[in-house]
Design a protein around this motif. Structure first.
Motif, PDB file in Angstrom:
ATOM      1  N   UNK A  47       5.116  46.584  10.371  1.00  0.00           N
ATOM      2  CA  UNK A  47       6.121  46.057  11.284  1.00  0.00           C
ATOM      3  C   UNK A  47       5.909  46.519  12.701  1.00  0.00           C
ATOM      4  N   UNK A  48       4.906  47.420  12.921  1.00  0.00           N
ATOM      5  CA  UNK A  48       4.602  47.883  14.268  1.00  0.00           C
ATOM      6  C   UNK A  48       5.818  48.459  14.945  1.00  0.00           C
ATOM      7  N   UNK A  49       5.856  48.400  16.270  1.00  0.00           N
ATOM      8  CA  UNK A  49       6.970  48.971  17.006  1.00  0.00           C
ATOM      9  C   UNK A  49       8.235  48.169  16.818  1.00  0.00           C
ATOM     10  N   UNK A  50       8.094  46.924  16.394  1.00  0.00           N
ATOM     11  CA  UNK A  50       9.286  46.114  16.195  1.00  0.00           C
ATOM     12  C   UNK A  50       9.944  46.350  14.864  1.00  0.00           C
ATOM     13  N   UNK A  51       9.166  46.785  13.845  1.00  0.00           N
ATOM     14  CA  UNK A  51       9.729  47.135  12.554  1.00  0.00           C
ATOM     15  C   UNK A  51      10.275  45.963  11.778  1.00  0.00           C
ATOM     16  N   UNK A  52       9.929  44.733  12.148  1.00  0.00           N
ATOM     17  CA  UNK A  52      10.558  43.607  11.491  1.00  0.00           C
ATOM     18  C   UNK A  52       9.715  42.926  10.444  1.00  0.00           C
ATOM     19  N   UNK A  53       8.447  43.344  10.283  1.00  0.00           N
ATOM     20  CA  UNK A  53       7.583  42.682   9.313  1.00  0.00           C
ATOM     21  C   UNK A  53       7.868  43.172   7.912  1.00  0.00           C
ATOM     22  N   UNK A  54       7.503  42.370   6.925  1.00  0.00           N
ATOM     23  CA  UNK A  54       7.694  42.734   5.531  1.00  0.00           C
ATOM     24  C   UNK A  54       6.376  43.175   4.939  1.00  0.00           C
ATOM     25  N   UNK A  55       6.386  44.334   4.259  1.00  0.00           N
ATOM     26  CA  UNK A  55       5.174  44.872   3.640  1.00  0.00           C
ATOM     27  C   UNK A  55       5.259  44.687   2.145  1.00  0.00           C
ATOM     28  N   UNK A  79      11.342  46.112   3.857  1.00  0.00           N
ATOM     29  CA  UNK A  79      11.248  46.080   5.301  1.00  0.00           C
ATOM     30  C   UNK A  79      11.494  47.482   5.813  1.00  0.00           C
ATOM     31  N   UNK A  80      10.444  48.199   6.261  1.00  0.00           N
ATOM     32  CA  UNK A  80      10.612  49.565   6.726  1.00  0.00           C
ATOM     33  C   UNK A  80      11.542  49.649   7.926  1.00  0.00           C
ATOM     34  N   UNK A  81      12.136  50.830   8.108  1.00  0.00           N
ATOM     35  CA  UNK A  81      13.057  51.042   9.215  1.00  0.00           C
ATOM     36  C   UNK A  81      12.331  50.913  10.549  1.00  0.00           C
ATOM     37  N   UNK A  82      13.059  50.450  11.554  1.00  0.00           N
ATOM     38  CA  UNK A  82      12.490  50.297  12.884  1.00  0.00           C
ATOM     39  C   UNK A  82      12.140  51.661  13.461  1.00  0.00           C
ATOM     40  N   UNK A  83      11.044  51.734  14.200  1.00  0.00           N
ATOM     41  CA  UNK A  83      10.552  52.990  14.751  1.00  0.00           C
ATOM     42  C   UNK A  83      10.720  52.982  16.263  1.00  0.00           C
ATOM     43  N   UNK A  84      11.238  54.088  16.815  1.00  0.00           N
ATOM     44  CA  UNK A  84      11.395  54.216  18.263  1.00  0.00           C
ATOM     45  C   UNK A  84      11.632  55.682  18.589  1.00  0.00           C
ATOM     46  N   UNK A  85      11.807  55.979  19.867  1.00  0.00           N
ATOM     47  CA  UNK A  85      12.175  57.325  20.293  1.00  0.00           C
ATOM     48  C   UNK A  85      10.991  58.265  20.412  1.00  0.00           C
ATOM     49  N   UNK A  86      11.215  59.512  20.044  1.00  0.00           N
ATOM     50  CA  UNK A  86      10.179  60.536  20.126  1.00  0.00           C
ATOM     51  C   UNK A  86      10.189  61.352  18.848  1.00  0.00           C
ATOM     52  N   UNK A  87       9.113  62.107  18.628  1.00  0.00           N
ATOM     53  CA  UNK A  87       9.067  62.976  17.450  1.00  0.00           C
ATOM     54  C   UNK A  87       8.149  64.162  17.709  1.00  0.00           C
ATOM     55  N   UNK A  88       8.423  65.240  16.978  1.00  0.00           N
ATOM     56  CA  UNK A  88       7.613  66.451  17.017  1.00  0.00           C
ATOM     57  C   UNK A  88       6.860  66.598  15.711  1.00  0.00           C
ATOM     58  N   UNK A  89       5.587  67.005  15.815  1.00  0.00           N
ATOM     59  CA  UNK A  89       4.750  67.215  14.640  1.00  0.00           C
ATOM     60  C   UNK A  89       4.270  68.652  14.632  1.00  0.00           C
ATOM     61  N   UNK A  90       4.572  69.389  13.561  1.00  0.00           N
ATOM     62  CA  UNK A  90       3.974  70.694  13.319  1.00  0.00           C
ATOM     63  C   UNK A  90       2.735  70.460  12.459  1.00  0.00           C
TER      64      UNK A  90
END
Length: 384
Positions: A47-55, A79-90
């Protein structure tokens, strides 16, 4: 007498496959192909950044994996949740090269701002379990740290996504560099004028695996050992844990503070310095029952726990405390795509394809990860 060649295991098959890929395609060809097809496929799947595609993921109930184990998979459409914002990775220090390469591509694809904190895997895990810190992804070089220390209190699942092996790195002017080979490295390392470095076993699996590699050299395998206990003791006396993190080993080699360093093959093979691929009975690369039983002879006690030898397998998870779990799941998913696997391979790692999640926790795995993963109760001799 000709020794019978051992049947390839799942890790060796992956390594041989990606070696063939590397020989058949240049880095430019890989990236060019990914630009036209790999990234487009990723957008269509996740779904890429839009998160709207079906897998859609399809497999057969009760199919058998290469090791003869029954796996339970089914047909899933989500349909995976839409992705946005920021995140931290350890994440582990040895994951810094592939994660650094993936970061700008992932940010462009998903529109997520990625912040990474590389450190030894034990220390990275402790950020969550002991320091109360939060991250959307935890990536470690020993999946057992997630299995034993994150699940179930701080997370519900994990994915095994890549593998590695131990190697010996040095400078062209290191003492004995003009003589050293795969057949005599222990003789060089046991000389009086040699300084050997490795990461801190208490904070980094690269450290305790370096000690395990040394231990395994004195253990019999198929009737013989590489060296005796006296040689092992001398190698240990010549070994030191330098200041700084595991990522500083190369710099201290170059400066002359160290003559040799035990570290991952992925780091050694991409550094530009000479290195030696070690024997499989000591490099922790073979995921068969015979080798796993041998590796388990090694044990390292540290202030952060006791660790037992096992085939190398890296893991990732989205912890329960993740501030942005959707973005975290997308990061794990990314390394199950052609784009992510090619980055791992470019950086000397051996991708696991498809990524593997524990059968016991498959219901907790996010849809976008489960759509590109297979669920198993074990991976070769590794219990999940």
């Amino acid at each position: 007498m000709t020794q019978r060649k051992e049947a390839p295991d799942w890790l060796q098959e992956q390594k041989e496959h990606w070696t063939r890929v590397a020989r058949g395609r240049s880095r430019r060809d890989v990236l060019k192909g990914l630009g036209a097809a790999g990234m487009a496929g990723l957008a269509g799947c996740s779904g890429g950044s839009g998160g709207g595609a079906t897998a859609t993921a399809t497999a057969t109930e009760g199919s058998m994996d290469s090791g003869g184990e029954a796996t339970t998979t089914d047909t899933a459409t989500s349909t995976p949740a839409e992705v946005s914002g920021s995140m931290t990775i350890f994440h582990a220090g040895s994951l810094a090269p592939p994660f650094s390469e993936a970061e700008p591509q992932f940010e462009d694809e998903y529109g997520v701002d990625v912040n990474r904190e590389p450190k030894g895997s034990v220390a990275s895990t402790q950020k969550i379990t002991q320091q109360g810190r939060r991250a959307s992804v935890l990536g470690v070089s020993d999946f057992r740290l997630i299995r034993n220390r994150i699940v179930p209190d701080y997370g519900d699942w994990y994915a095994i996504f890549t593998t590695n092996s131990m190697s010996l790195q040095y400078r062209e002017d290191s003492p004995g560099a003009d003589e050293i080979s795969k057949d005599n490295w222990w003789e060089i390392l046991s000389r009086d004028d040699v300084t050997i470095g490795h990461a801190d076993p208490a904070v980094d699996p690269g450290g305790y695996r370096a000690v395990m590699t040394q231990q395994l050299g004195k253990e019999e395998f198929e009737g013989s050992a590489l060296y005796d206990d006296s040689t092992f003791q001398t190698i240990r006396e010549n070994s030191t844990v330098p200041t700084g993190t595991e990522t500083k080993l190369e710099g201290q080699l170059q400066s002359g503070a160290l003559d040799y360093a035990f570290y991952y093959q992925s780091i050694a093979s991409t550094s530009g310095l000479p290195y030696i691929d070690l024997q499989p009975q000591v490099d922790l690369s073979r995921a068969t029952s015979k080798y796993a039983e041998h590796y388990a002879k090694a044990e390292v006690e540290t202030s952060s726990g006791t660790f037992t030898g096992a085939p190398i397998a890296y893991g990732m998870t989205v912890p329960n405390v993740a501030p942005n779990p959707a973005a975290g799941a997308a990061w794990v998913e990314y390394f199950a795509t052609d784009a992510g696997r090619s980055i791992l391979e470019n950086q000397g790692l051996v991708p696991v394809d498809p990524i593997v999640v524990p059968q016991s926790s498959r219901d907790a795995v996010p849809d976008r990860v489960m759509n590109v993963a297979t669920a198993k109760s074990s991976l070769g001799p590794l219990e999940l």
